[in-house]
Design a protein around this motif. Sequence first.
Motif, PDB file in Angstrom:
ATOM      1  N   UNK A 134       0.828  -1.208   0.000  1.00 28.10           N
ATOM      2  CA  UNK A 134       0.000   0.000   0.000  1.00 28.10           C
ATOM      3  C   UNK A 134       0.862   1.256   0.000  1.00 28.10           C
ATOM      4  N   UNK A 135       1.921   1.226   0.771  1.00 25.90           N
ATOM      5  CA  UNK A 135       2.848   2.359   0.826  1.00 25.90           C
ATOM      6  C   UNK A 135       3.474   2.591  -0.549  1.00 25.90           C
ATOM      7  N   UNK A 183       0.127  11.242  -6.043  1.00 24.54           N
ATOM      8  CA  UNK A 183      -0.595  12.086  -5.091  1.00 24.54           C
ATOM      9  C   UNK A 183       0.365  12.869  -4.206  1.00 24.54           C
ATOM     10  N   UNK A 184       1.554  12.326  -4.002  1.00 30.33           N
ATOM     11  CA  UNK A 184       2.576  13.010  -3.211  1.00 30.33           C
ATOM     12  C   UNK A 184       3.887  12.971  -3.983  1.00 30.33           C
ATOM     13  N   UNK A 185       4.763  13.903  -3.648  1.00 32.98           N
ATOM     14  CA  UNK A 185       6.083  13.951  -4.284  1.00 32.98           C
ATOM     15  C   UNK A 185       6.954  12.850  -3.671  1.00 32.98           C
ATOM     16  N   UNK A 186       7.458  11.900  -4.481  1.00 31.16           N
ATOM     17  CA  UNK A 186       8.301  10.821  -3.949  1.00 31.16           C
ATOM     18  C   UNK A 186       9.540  11.327  -3.210  1.00 31.16           C
ATOM     19  N   UNK A 187       9.946  12.562  -3.501  1.00 31.17           N
ATOM     20  CA  UNK A 187      11.102  13.120  -2.807  1.00 31.17           C
ATOM     21  C   UNK A 187      10.809  13.308  -1.325  1.00 31.17           C
ATOM     22  N   UNK A 188       9.551  13.621  -1.008  1.00 38.57           N
ATOM     23  CA  UNK A 188       9.165  13.857   0.381  1.00 38.57           C
ATOM     24  C   UNK A 188       8.548  12.618   1.039  1.00 38.57           C
ATOM     25  N   UNK A 189       8.060  11.697   0.209  1.00 35.94           N
ATOM     26  CA  UNK A 189       7.493  10.464   0.741  1.00 35.94           C
ATOM     27  C   UNK A 189       7.931   9.310  -0.155  1.00 35.94           C
ATOM     28  N   UNK A 190       9.209   8.917  -0.048  1.00 35.40           N
ATOM     29  CA  UNK A 190       9.757   7.901  -0.951  1.00 35.40           C
ATOM     30  C   UNK A 190       9.110   6.536  -0.729  1.00 35.40           C
ATOM     31  N   UNK A 191       9.037   5.721  -1.776  1.00 35.25           N
ATOM     32  CA  UNK A 191       8.449   4.387  -1.653  1.00 35.25           C
ATOM     33  C   UNK A 191       9.345   3.462  -0.834  1.00 35.25           C
ATOM     34  N   UNK A 192       8.776   2.385  -0.287  1.00 34.58           N
ATOM     35  CA  UNK A 192       9.573   1.472   0.545  1.00 34.58           C
ATOM     36  C   UNK A 192      10.705   0.794  -0.215  1.00 34.58           C
ATOM     37  N   UNK A 193      10.558   0.614  -1.533  1.00 38.55           N
ATOM     38  CA  UNK A 193      11.644   0.007  -2.310  1.00 38.55           C
ATOM     39  C   UNK A 193      12.904   0.862  -2.223  1.00 38.55           C
ATOM     40  N   UNK A 194      12.732   2.188  -2.220  1.00 40.38           N
ATOM     41  CA  UNK A 194      13.872   3.096  -2.096  1.00 40.38           C
ATOM     42  C   UNK A 194      14.375   3.127  -0.661  1.00 40.38           C
ATOM     43  N   UNK A 195      13.442   3.217   0.295  1.00 40.28           N
ATOM     44  CA  UNK A 195      13.815   3.299   1.706  1.00 40.28           C
ATOM     45  C   UNK A 195      14.557   2.046   2.156  1.00 40.28           C
ATOM     46  N   UNK A 196      14.080   0.876   1.734  1.00 45.17           N
ATOM     47  CA  UNK A 196      14.730  -0.378   2.141  1.00 45.17           C
ATOM     48  C   UNK A 196      16.113  -0.511   1.515  1.00 45.17           C
ATOM     49  N   UNK A 197      16.279   0.035   0.310  1.00 45.30           N
ATOM     50  CA  UNK A 197      17.614   0.043  -0.305  1.00 45.30           C
ATOM     51  C   UNK A 197      18.573   0.890   0.523  1.00 45.30           C
ATOM     52  N   UNK A 213      17.041  14.570   2.749  1.00 46.19           N
ATOM     53  CA  UNK A 213      16.972  13.189   2.279  1.00 46.19           C
ATOM     54  C   UNK A 213      15.955  12.401   3.099  1.00 46.19           C
ATOM     55  N   UNK A 214      14.707  12.411   2.665  1.00 45.22           N
ATOM     56  CA  UNK A 214      13.669  11.694   3.403  1.00 45.22           C
ATOM     57  C   UNK A 214      13.861  10.186   3.332  1.00 45.22           C
ATOM     58  N   UNK A 215      14.531   9.690   2.295  1.00 44.29           N
ATOM     59  CA  UNK A 215      14.803   8.254   2.234  1.00 44.29           C
ATOM     60  C   UNK A 215      15.728   7.838   3.378  1.00 44.29           C
ATOM     61  N   UNK A 270      13.711   8.074   6.772  1.00 41.94           N
ATOM     62  CA  UNK A 270      12.852   6.923   7.005  1.00 41.94           C
ATOM     63  C   UNK A 270      13.665   5.660   7.252  1.00 41.94           C
ATOM     64  N   UNK A 271      14.797   5.522   6.572  1.00 46.88           N
ATOM     65  CA  UNK A 271      15.654   4.361   6.793  1.00 46.88           C
ATOM     66  C   UNK A 271      16.211   4.368   8.216  1.00 46.88           C
ATOM     67  N   UNK A 272      16.636   5.540   8.687  1.00 43.13           N
ATOM     68  CA  UNK A 272      17.110   5.645  10.062  1.00 43.13           C
ATOM     69  C   UNK A 272      16.011   5.382  11.070  1.00 43.13           C
ATOM     70  N   UNK A 273      14.789   5.828  10.742  1.00 47.42           N
ATOM     71  CA  UNK A 273      13.649   5.578  11.617  1.00 47.42           C
ATOM     72  C   UNK A 273      13.340   4.087  11.696  1.00 47.42           C
ATOM     73  N   UNK A 274      13.459   3.392  10.560  1.00 46.64           N
ATOM     74  CA  UNK A 274      13.233   1.945  10.544  1.00 46.64           C
ATOM     75  C   UNK A 274      14.248   1.233  11.439  1.00 46.64           C
ATOM     76  N   UNK A 275      15.495   1.678  11.392  1.00 38.88           N
ATOM     77  CA  UNK A 275      16.520   1.082  12.248  1.00 38.88           C
ATOM     78  C   UNK A 275      16.159   1.253  13.720  1.00 38.88           C
ATOM     79  N   UNK A 276      15.717   2.460  14.079  1.00 38.61           N
ATOM     80  CA  UNK A 276      15.316   2.699  15.474  1.00 38.61           C
ATOM     81  C   UNK A 276      14.156   1.788  15.868  1.00 38.61           C
ATOM     82  N   UNK A 277      13.190   1.615  14.947  1.00 35.71           N
ATOM     83  CA  UNK A 277      12.064   0.734  15.234  1.00 35.71           C
ATOM     84  C   UNK A 277      12.493  -0.703  15.414  1.00 35.71           C
TER      85      UNK A 277
END
Length: 255
Positions: free
Chosen positions: A17-18, A26-40, A215-217, A220-227
């Motif tokens: 869904x993300x 609907x949103x700029x990927x620069x500010x809300x990147x997809x999980x494929x980019x974030x996980x990379x 760099x929102x990617x 979000x990647x750093x946030x995932x690590x914290x989670x």
Amino acid sequence: MTRTLRGLLGLLGFLLLWEAFSRSGLVDPQYFPPPSVVLTRFVELLGDPSFLLDLIASVLAWAIALGISIAIAVPAGLLLGSVRGIRVATRAIIEFLRPIPSVALIPLAIVLVGSGPETKIALAVYAAVWPILFNTIYALDEVDPVMVDTARSFGFGRARTMFTVMLPNAAPFVLTGIRMSASVALILVVSTEFLAGGGSGLGSFVLDASTGAGRMDLVLAGTIVAGIVGYLINEALETVHKRGLAWSAVDREAV
């Protein structure tokens, strides 16, 4: 279907869904990147020595803060829970201090202990003390008075009764408080790093990534690590709780 499989399916559905929403326009990927980019970026960060140093700094500060919190809160909880006079005398000051948000004390902490790692450790200790303290006090209130009276009838003194009867029965509640405080301490460490800035840690990394190149990617990647760190900590403490206190009547009743 096992619990783990259901959890993985739920996570996969969320990621799909993300991905679809981020790429929908609907949103700029620069500010809300997809999980494929974030996980990379997440995988890349795990191989980045400077990021790993930030991760170690946060985890080390968390461990120190939690250890100090336990060392303070458990003895204090045993004292307040077993001596009613002290508990009544300190009730007002405890109820005054407990609701104060730890992040609101950042300026005061910087003045008192400096702007280094001591600040995030001190604030994490302040926030993490309360769950352990109140769970310990509550646990002593729940100890069966018949057990205490029986111990005293056999000539046990106050100290021996505390360590052989009351503390073992209070252990499940105390460990539950420690699990709660572990999450609180991690949140405070990362939040203080982010709000106070400077130094090293996951919060500082997220701050630099968001205010520098935007760099929102990386954010979000750093946030995932914290989670993930928080999840692993909770799972480890839950395992200790289940295996170490399998004899507890409280835990058996909860199952």
